[in-house]
Enzyme design. Structure first.
Site, short mmCIF file in Angstrom:
data_model
loop_
_atom_site.label_atom_id
_atom_site.label_comp_id
_atom_site.label_asym_id
_atom_site.label_seq_id
_atom_site.Cartn_x
_atom_site.Cartn_y
_atom_site.Cartn_z
N ARG A 54 49.25 15.98 -2.32
CA ARG A 54 48.43 16.77 -1.58
C ARG A 54 47.03 16.67 -1.78
NH1 ARG A 54 53.14 18.63 -1.66
NH2 ARG A 54 53.07 18.10 -3.82
N THR A 55 46.32 16.83 -3.03
CA THR A 55 44.98 16.92 -3.13
C THR A 55 44.49 15.65 -2.71
OG1 THR A 55 45.46 18.31 -5.10
CG2 THR A 55 43.31 17.51 -4.94
N LYS A 83 40.78 -0.74 -19.57
CA LYS A 83 40.08 -1.57 -20.40
C LYS A 83 39.16 -0.83 -21.40
CE LYS A 83 39.09 -4.95 -16.56
NZ LYS A 83 38.07 -5.55 -15.87
N ARG A 104 40.17 13.73 -10.13
CA ARG A 104 41.39 14.23 -11.16
C ARG A 104 41.52 13.81 -12.62
NH1 ARG A 104 47.09 16.67 -8.94
NH2 ARG A 104 45.76 17.99 -7.93
N HIS A 132 41.02 24.18 -10.86
CA HIS A 132 41.27 23.34 -9.74
C HIS A 132 40.78 24.02 -8.54
CE1 HIS A 132 43.26 20.88 -6.86
NE2 HIS A 132 44.57 20.99 -7.39
C1 NCD Z 1 49.00 21.60 -8.40
C2 NCD Z 1 47.93 21.01 -9.41
O1 NCD Z 1 47.61 19.70 -9.44
O2 NCD Z 1 47.43 21.71 -10.31
N1 NCD Z 1 49.22 20.78 -7.41
C3 NCD Z 1 48.14 20.73 -6.25
O3 NCD Z 1 47.07 20.10 -6.65
N2 NCD Z 1 48.67 20.96 -5.15
C4 NCD Z 1 49.92 22.38 -8.88
C5 NCD Z 1 50.92 21.64 -9.86
O4 NCD Z 1 50.88 20.35 -9.88
O5 NCD Z 1 51.86 22.25 -10.28
#
Ligand code: NCD
Length: 307
Positions: A54-55, A83, A104, A132
């Site tokens: 999703r993100t 590397k 991320r 997040h």
């Molecule tokens: C979450 C995350 O990555 O922290 N997912 C997301 O970004 N929608 C929640 C999860 O991974 O459980």
């Protein structure tokens, strides 16, 4: 509005700035065509050192729907970090190519570090078990659409509150509103960390309660925020196996909740919400994922100084 700023934690944006983002997201949702060329010629880099559906895809969809372009990687093995390149060097380099970075990384604090070296805005798309913030924007927008605001709401968080970064970010963000009550539901070993409970909530004068029993409290909630047990953050698999099914939201448990309660989940779901609950009109997690794209469109426009 947020031109050239970074978003590392939800508190990097004021309550007033949040409201402006919510309005912009609504404007975009109601008339997407008016924003189709907003980011023409602009480039978003998505640097994902950890898995994501999703993100990453909603960031990419957001940029494409604004007429912009996207480059990046979805796994660290295909970047120069394999590397041995430092994160600092990676973001310095990517800043030469892109106007904005969404990143991320499994290490807590990595987004803050990246923001010190990047010369373009950095958006934290998850730093380990820490924060997040764009999931929080998504969650807040969903709650706002249903309840019109946040004051006086009782919000329950259930599952892995220790490692769940979405919980840490949302609980902190809610602590800025009046009369909010937080109910944490988790096994002892997965309780919310002290920097959230005493650090963020107690300091803000927010009432919170901790319990192991969802049935006892579900009837008091306006929002139930379910979370996955974060397998990838466990040091040993036995603990994960023992704790992974601590809470499963079923139709029977939903029968104890108010008719007006909503169920949110950042997704991915593993086993913590039975699929039959999806039919319940109070289950809003897929709608929530859709809002995530509009709020990211608003954020991108804002950080690029277009609003
Ligand atoms: C979450 C995350 O990555 O922290 N997912 C997301 O970004 N929608 C929640 C999860 O991974 O459980």
């Amino acid at each position: 509005m947020l031109k050239d700023r970074c978003l590392i934690e939800p508190s990097d944006v004021t309550v007033e700035e949040l409201e402006a983002l919510f309005s912009l997201a609504r404007g975009i949702e109601e008339d997407e065509a008016a924003y189709r060329d907003m980011c023409r010629g602009k480039i978003l880099a998505t640097l994902f050192f950890e898995p994501s559906t999703r993100t990453r895809l909603s960031f990419e969809a957001a940029m494409f729907r604004l007429g912009g372009n996207v480059l990046g990687f979805a796994e660290p093995g295909s970047s120069s970090s394999a590397k041995g390149e430092s994160l600092a060097d990676t973001v310095r380099t990517v800043s030469c190519y892109a106007d904005l970075i969404a990143m991320r990384n499994p290490k807590e604090g990595s987004a803050l570090l990246a923001s010190r070296y990047a010369t373009v805005p950095v958006i934290n798309a998850g730093d380990g078990g820490h924060h997040h913030p764009t999931q929080t924007l998504t969650d807040l927008l969903t709650i706002k659409r249903i309840f019109g605001g946040f004051d006086g709401l009782t919000v329950g968080f259930c599952g892995d509150l220790k490692f769940g970064r979405t919980v840490h970010s949302l609980a902190g963000a809610l602590s800025r509103y009046n009369g909010v009550k937080i109910v944490f539901v988790s096994p002892q070993e997965l309780r919310a960390p002290a920097y959230v409970t005493t650090g963020l909530l107690k300091n803000a004068g927010i009432a919170y309660q901790e319990t192991e029993n969802l049935e006892d409290v579900i009837g008091t909630l306006d929002v139930l925020y379910m979370t996955r047990v974060q397998k990838e953050r466990f040091f040993n698999e036995e603990d994960y196996i023992r704790l992974k099914d601590s809470y499963i939201l079923t139709e029977e448990k939903m029968a104890l909740a108010r008719d007006t309660m909503i169920v949110l989940h950042p997704l991915p779901r593993v086993n913590e919400i039975a699929v039959e609950v999806d039919r319940d009109p109070r289950a809003l997690y897929f709608q929530q994922a859709r809002y995530g794209m509009f709020i990211r469109m608003a954020l991108i426009c804002s950080l690029l100084g277009l609003f």
